[in-house]
Motif scaffolding. Sequence first.
Motif, PDB file in Angstrom:
ATOM      1  N   UNK A   1     -20.740 -89.916  -5.941  1.00 49.96           N
ATOM      2  CA  UNK A   1     -19.976 -90.906  -5.152  1.00 49.96           C
ATOM      3  C   UNK A   1     -20.277 -90.794  -3.671  1.00 49.96           C
ATOM      4  N   UNK A   2     -20.066 -91.942  -3.004  1.00 52.01           N
ATOM      5  CA  UNK A   2     -20.301 -92.003  -1.572  1.00 52.01           C
ATOM      6  C   UNK A   2     -19.047 -91.509  -0.837  1.00 52.01           C
ATOM      7  N   UNK A   3     -19.122 -90.446  -0.067  1.00 53.89           N
ATOM      8  CA  UNK A   3     -17.932 -89.926   0.636  1.00 53.89           C
ATOM      9  C   UNK A   3     -17.315 -90.941   1.590  1.00 53.89           C
ATOM     10  N   UNK A   4     -18.120 -91.731   2.197  1.00 52.75           N
ATOM     11  CA  UNK A   4     -17.585 -92.723   3.129  1.00 52.75           C
ATOM     12  C   UNK A   4     -16.693 -93.736   2.441  1.00 52.75           C
ATOM     13  N   UNK A   5     -17.130 -94.191   1.286  1.00 55.58           N
ATOM     14  CA  UNK A   5     -16.319 -95.166   0.540  1.00 55.58           C
ATOM     15  C   UNK A   5     -15.021 -94.534   0.038  1.00 55.58           C
ATOM     16  N   UNK A   6     -15.093 -93.243  -0.403  1.00 56.67           N
ATOM     17  CA  UNK A   6     -13.874 -92.569  -0.895  1.00 56.67           C
ATOM     18  C   UNK A   6     -12.849 -92.414   0.218  1.00 56.67           C
ATOM     19  N   UNK A   7     -13.265 -91.989   1.392  1.00 57.80           N
ATOM     20  CA  UNK A   7     -12.346 -91.813   2.522  1.00 57.80           C
ATOM     21  C   UNK A   7     -11.766 -93.148   2.984  1.00 57.80           C
ATOM     22  N   UNK A   8     -12.580 -94.157   3.000  1.00 59.76           N
ATOM     23  CA  UNK A   8     -12.109 -95.483   3.417  1.00 59.76           C
ATOM     24  C   UNK A   8     -11.005 -96.002   2.494  1.00 59.76           C
ATOM     25  N   UNK A   9     -11.247 -95.835   1.198  1.00 62.53           N
ATOM     26  CA  UNK A   9     -10.254 -96.298   0.231  1.00 62.53           C
ATOM     27  C   UNK A   9      -8.961 -95.488   0.348  1.00 62.53           C
ATOM     28  N   UNK A  10      -9.101 -94.183   0.598  1.00 56.66           N
ATOM     29  CA  UNK A  10      -7.910 -93.326   0.755  1.00 56.66           C
ATOM     30  C   UNK A  10      -7.099 -93.754   1.950  1.00 56.66           C
ATOM     31  N   UNK A  11      -7.696 -94.002   3.088  1.00 52.62           N
ATOM     32  CA  UNK A  11      -6.972 -94.420   4.286  1.00 52.62           C
ATOM     33  C   UNK A  11      -6.328 -95.787   4.100  1.00 52.62           C
ATOM     34  N   UNK A  12      -7.007 -96.666   3.390  1.00 51.37           N
ATOM     35  CA  UNK A  12      -6.430 -97.992   3.145  1.00 51.37           C
ATOM     36  C   UNK A  12      -5.170 -97.892   2.296  1.00 51.37           C
ATOM     37  N   UNK A  13      -5.168 -97.037   1.278  1.00 51.61           N
ATOM     38  CA  UNK A  13      -3.983 -96.871   0.419  1.00 51.61           C
ATOM     39  C   UNK A  13      -2.817 -96.300   1.223  1.00 51.61           C
TER      40      UNK A  13
END
Length: 462
Positions: free
Chosen positions: A418-430
């Motif tokens: 998985x792409x770490x950038x996408x995981x962090x972005x989704x976490x902050x959005x939630x």
Amino acid sequence: MNPPAERGCNERVSTRAGRSARAQRRPRPALRSPVPARRGGAPRQPFPSVPAPAPQPSPAERRRVLMAAAGLLALLLALPGAPSPGARWTLPPPSNVRHSVDVRHCQLTVRWDPPKPGINHTCALSYETVVWTDGKDDNSREYDVKRSRSVTVDLGKEIVFGVRTECDKIENVHGDLFNITLQQKGLPGTGAINISCIWHNEQYITCSWKAGVNATQNSYNLFYGYVDQPGVQQCTNFSRDRNNFRCTFSYAKSQGTSMLRIVFEGNSEDVRPVCVSGKKFPVKLHPPSIVNISKDSNGVFLKWSKPADRKNLVYGIEIKDTATNSLENDTSDDQTSKSIGLKPNTRHTLRVRVKPKENSESIWSDWSEEAIWDDRETSDNTFNILLYIFIPFCVAVLTIILLVYLKRIKLLILPKIPDPGQVLKKMFEDQSEELQKQSTYDPVKDEQIHSLMLLEPTGNEV
């Protein structure tokens, strides 16, 4: 006048001499055997008669004979043009001998004048000429009355031309050879070496050679022509690989009766020209091709094609046992098929080559392509056939399976990271969404009220 006493003595002496002379002239009787004949037998053979000795010449007669012989010998020696007894009469050599060389035509021309001083008119002069090439006389002697000769020579070798006078009227009377050593152009050791010319299929000639041991970075040119024609042509199909040179030019079979002369010249005057002339070049035909091979009672029947429309050919056949790598050779005279005995249950390879029979200098052609003959057991052949079918089938099945399951196999071998950038972005959005919901939440306003009824038991329930 003699006195009487002396005259009487002389008469007696002369009388005795006359009687002795008459006695010598009178024939003697044959001698008889002194032994009488045997009684009752044949008489003995008499001794053979002894002949009277021949009269010997007197010393005066001997002197007269010797003086006559000496006078005759002196007369013979006084005759003009007569050789002395016991000595060879040597004629003077030709005079003013001169020569010239035509390099492109490989031709040496020598001219000369009659000898000086002249010879008696009773001697008809002729000339013997000879050419030595590297010390060998290749049947080049000629006898002629002409005072010149032109001859084709192999330049690049040691050439010596000899000429001498001969007298036709007197046998074995000739002069010494007058030799000319040809001084050739160029430096020694710069001419072409290891020359090899091959007549391919009687259509074209390929000549190959190497540079001389003392040659520098010079190149060479090839000129060719016919011995009986004046024209000269240059070979243009030229190739070079360092010090190895090659050139090919056309020479058809119809021209094969004309002798070729080939000249190898350098592009510098320091390179010594080399001539090859007056010889037949070896013929190398194209290889034949095997047409058919079939089984017969002897082994196999091999058939091949004729490489050229000609006769008097000899074919060479090579049979190879692949199990033992043993080779056998066979020949066939002017026949394009042959029955060949082979070892049973063995794999063999066969190939054919050809060369002309009438030309001893011809060489073998290249080998034809191999023909394979395999008569091993049928089970082995069946197994090989099944193996040849099964292997492609297995390869095809494995290819299909790989194409179908390629994606799953790829994920198993190379899992997706998985792409770490996408995981962090989704976490902050939630998290931001949850904070927004908490800031707008009112528990009183959002509380729902429901009615509640309380019932008391009467005691009549079952």
